[in-house]
Motif scaffolding. Structure first.
Motif, PDB file in Angstrom:
ATOM      1  N   GLU A  79      11.638  -6.969   5.090  1.00 34.41           N
ATOM      2  CA  GLU A  79      12.772  -6.938   3.804  1.00 34.41           C
ATOM      3  C   GLU A  79      12.288  -6.763   2.575  1.00 34.41           C
ATOM      4  O   GLU A  79      12.852  -5.959   1.963  1.00 34.41           O
ATOM      5  CB  GLU A  79      13.608  -8.074   4.059  1.00 34.41           C
ATOM      6  CG  GLU A  79      14.829  -8.534   3.403  1.00 34.41           C
ATOM      7  CD  GLU A  79      15.728  -7.367   3.675  1.00 34.41           C
ATOM      8  OE1 GLU A  79      16.662  -6.908   2.648  1.00 34.41           O
ATOM      9  OE2 GLU A  79      16.010  -6.865   4.721  1.00 34.41           O
ATOM     10  N   LEU A  80      11.202  -7.340   2.553  1.00 41.03           N
ATOM     11  CA  LEU A  80      10.532  -7.223   0.920  1.00 41.03           C
ATOM     12  C   LEU A  80       9.937  -5.911   0.966  1.00 41.03           C
ATOM     13  O   LEU A  80      10.053  -5.082  -0.288  1.00 41.03           O
ATOM     14  CB  LEU A  80       9.446  -8.271   0.841  1.00 41.03           C
ATOM     15  CG  LEU A  80       9.749  -9.580   0.807  1.00 41.03           C
ATOM     16  CD1 LEU A  80       8.634 -10.566   0.759  1.00 41.03           C
ATOM     17  CD2 LEU A  80      10.724 -10.034  -0.400  1.00 41.03           C
ATOM     18  N   ALA A  81       9.475  -5.286   2.126  1.00 35.24           N
ATOM     19  CA  ALA A  81       8.924  -3.766   1.941  1.00 35.24           C
ATOM     20  C   ALA A  81      10.268  -2.899   1.783  1.00 35.24           C
ATOM     21  O   ALA A  81      10.063  -1.815   1.094  1.00 35.24           O
ATOM     22  CB  ALA A  81       8.354  -3.574   3.199  1.00 35.24           C
ATOM     23  N   ARG A  82      11.186  -3.297   2.378  1.00 36.70           N
ATOM     24  CA  ARG A  82      12.374  -2.385   2.340  1.00 36.70           C
ATOM     25  C   ARG A  82      12.765  -2.305   0.625  1.00 36.70           C
ATOM     26  O   ARG A  82      13.175  -1.276   0.127  1.00 36.70           O
ATOM     27  CB  ARG A  82      13.522  -2.731   2.933  1.00 36.70           C
ATOM     28  CG  ARG A  82      13.399  -2.512   4.496  1.00 36.70           C
ATOM     29  CD  ARG A  82      14.551  -2.645   5.281  1.00 36.70           C
ATOM     30  NE  ARG A  82      14.364  -2.438   6.761  1.00 36.70           N
ATOM     31  CZ  ARG A  82      14.100  -3.241   7.583  1.00 36.70           C
ATOM     32  NH1 ARG A  82      14.127  -4.573   7.240  1.00 36.70           N
ATOM     33  NH2 ARG A  82      13.745  -2.830   9.062  1.00 36.70           N
ATOM     34  N   HIS A  83      12.679  -3.393   0.027  1.00 39.11           N
ATOM     35  CA  HIS A  83      12.983  -3.278  -1.329  1.00 39.11           C
ATOM     36  C   HIS A  83      12.034  -2.621  -2.345  1.00 39.11           C
ATOM     37  O   HIS A  83      12.498  -1.817  -3.014  1.00 39.11           O
ATOM     38  CB  HIS A  83      13.163  -4.953  -1.821  1.00 39.11           C
ATOM     39  CG  HIS A  83      14.327  -5.691  -1.581  1.00 39.11           C
ATOM     40  ND1 HIS A  83      15.630  -5.290  -1.828  1.00 39.11           N
ATOM     41  CD2 HIS A  83      14.330  -6.858  -0.556  1.00 39.11           C
ATOM     42  CE1 HIS A  83      16.303  -6.079  -1.215  1.00 39.11           C
ATOM     43  NE2 HIS A  83      15.616  -7.094  -0.669  1.00 39.11           N
ATOM     44  N   ARG A  84      10.830  -2.548  -1.845  1.00 43.07           N
ATOM     45  CA  ARG A  84       9.952  -1.982  -2.447  1.00 43.07           C
ATOM     46  C   ARG A  84      10.107  -0.607  -2.243  1.00 43.07           C
ATOM     47  O   ARG A  84       9.971   0.454  -3.171  1.00 43.07           O
ATOM     48  CB  ARG A  84       8.621  -2.386  -2.089  1.00 43.07           C
ATOM     49  CG  ARG A  84       7.311  -1.482  -2.717  1.00 43.07           C
ATOM     50  CD  ARG A  84       5.920  -2.239  -2.421  1.00 43.07           C
ATOM     51  NE  ARG A  84       5.713  -3.429  -3.454  1.00 43.07           N
ATOM     52  CZ  ARG A  84       5.628  -4.658  -3.281  1.00 43.07           C
ATOM     53  NH1 ARG A  84       5.653  -5.039  -1.854  1.00 43.07           N
ATOM     54  NH2 ARG A  84       5.180  -5.667  -4.075  1.00 43.07           N
ATOM     55  N   THR A 127       0.904  -1.222   0.048  1.00 42.15           N
ATOM     56  CA  THR A 127      -0.107  -0.176  -0.058  1.00 42.15           C
ATOM     57  C   THR A 127       1.005   1.235  -0.040  1.00 42.15           C
ATOM     58  O   THR A 127       0.343   2.418  -0.351  1.00 42.15           O
ATOM     59  CB  THR A 127      -1.021   0.159   1.452  1.00 42.15           C
ATOM     60  OG1 THR A 127      -1.569  -1.399   1.483  1.00 42.15           O
ATOM     61  CG2 THR A 127      -1.997   0.979   1.316  1.00 42.15           C
ATOM     62  N   LEU A 128       2.163   1.142   0.411  1.00 37.81           N
ATOM     63  CA  LEU A 128       2.768   2.458   0.628  1.00 37.81           C
ATOM     64  C   LEU A 128       2.889   3.349  -0.451  1.00 37.81           C
ATOM     65  O   LEU A 128       2.850   4.580  -0.289  1.00 37.81           O
ATOM     66  CB  LEU A 128       4.139   1.909   1.073  1.00 37.81           C
ATOM     67  CG  LEU A 128       4.464   1.306   2.315  1.00 37.81           C
ATOM     68  CD1 LEU A 128       6.022   0.783   2.426  1.00 37.81           C
ATOM     69  CD2 LEU A 128       4.265   2.176   3.515  1.00 37.81           C
ATOM     70  N   GLY A 129       3.101   2.929  -1.942  1.00 35.04           N
ATOM     71  CA  GLY A 129       3.196   3.835  -2.919  1.00 35.04           C
ATOM     72  C   GLY A 129       1.956   4.473  -3.253  1.00 35.04           C
ATOM     73  O   GLY A 129       2.010   5.430  -4.199  1.00 35.04           O
ATOM     74  N   ALA A 188      12.906   1.014  -1.469  1.00 36.70           N
ATOM     75  CA  ALA A 188      14.147   1.606  -2.459  1.00 36.70           C
ATOM     76  C   ALA A 188      13.530   2.053  -3.932  1.00 36.70           C
ATOM     77  O   ALA A 188      14.407   2.666  -4.484  1.00 36.70           O
ATOM     78  CB  ALA A 188      15.080   0.266  -2.414  1.00 36.70           C
ATOM     79  N   GLN A 189      12.444   1.721  -4.382  1.00 38.38           N
ATOM     80  CA  GLN A 189      12.141   2.012  -5.698  1.00 38.38           C
ATOM     81  C   GLN A 189      11.307   3.309  -5.663  1.00 38.38           C
ATOM     82  O   GLN A 189      10.940   3.628  -6.747  1.00 38.38           O
ATOM     83  CB  GLN A 189      11.405   0.717  -6.326  1.00 38.38           C
ATOM     84  CG  GLN A 189      11.755  -0.558  -6.293  1.00 38.38           C
ATOM     85  CD  GLN A 189      13.306  -0.631  -7.014  1.00 38.38           C
ATOM     86  OE1 GLN A 189      13.410   0.115  -8.039  1.00 38.38           O
ATOM     87  NE2 GLN A 189      14.184  -1.343  -6.221  1.00 38.38           N
TER      88      GLN A 189
END
Length: 206
Positions: free
Chosen positions: A78-83, A57-59, A85-86
């Motif tokens: 960790e997966l959220a951090r990758h997201r 939901t962050l974006g 980073a974009q």
């Protein structure tokens, strides 16, 4: 209501993390879209997402808002951090934290969101108390969750009920007990997802 422990949550979402977006992404997407739309209409300056998961939901939150996402699962974070980073132009921070014991001062956020987290926490009362504490007075709490009792989903709820600790969520989760009985100010309730699987509940923190 079937009990869930913190260990159940951590181990379950360690399993779900690599497949979560494929398993729950599309089927629960209408609810996420409705939640982010409700938040965007409020134009809050600061947002806390409790149970941020993989960050789906962050974006969609307002680009001008300062967004904080917390989760108890290291693998999901960790997966959220990758997201995140974009999205270098966004003001987003992620923290490992227990949503039932938040490390934030009272009234820290204009808006607190709970997407699909209320029925997966060990102690919903504690989570709600923390959400109300860190949301500023007259701020908004937005809950997106499945609540039991739908005539379309009763069979699935009955099948899942004994396995709450293994599947990671409770299917026997009452809207009257968890929302109505709390005596807060419910601003709106909207059925979302396929055949009303979930409800989007907007609450004024008074």
């Amino acid at each position: 209501m079937k009990s869930i422990t913190q260990e159940n949550v951590i181990s379950t979402y360690r399993f779900y993390a690599p497949i979560y977006d494929r398993l729950f992404g599309a089927i629960l997407e209408p609810g996420r879209r409705a939640l982010s739309g409700a938040v965007c209409s409020l134009r809050p300056g600061s947002i806390l997402e409790m149970g941020v998961g993989t960050g789906l939901t962050l974006g969609r939150y307002p680009s001008t808002a300062n967004v904080t996402g917390i989760d108890i699962s290291p693998e999901m974070l960790e997966l959220a951090r990758h997201r995140v980073a974009q999205m270098p132009d966004r003001h987003i921070r992620l923290q490992a934290m227990d949503a039932e014991a938040l490390d934030f001062p009272d009234g820290s956020f204009d808006c607190v969101t709970l997407p699909y987290v209320l029925s997966v926490t060990p102690n919903p009362d504690r989570l709600i108390a923390e959400a109300r504490r860190v949301c500023r007075k007259d701020g908004t709490i937005v809950i997106l969750n499945h609540f039991s009792g739908s005539r379309f989903w009763w069979l699935l709820e009955r099948l899942v009920r004994p396995m709450a600790d293994r599947v990671g969520f409770r299917s026997d989760f009452s809207y009257d007990e968890q929302i109505v009985a709390r005596g807060w100010q419910v601003a709106s309730v909207q059925p979302v997802n396929f055949l009303g699987l979930s409800k989007l509940v907007t609450i004024r923190n008074v």
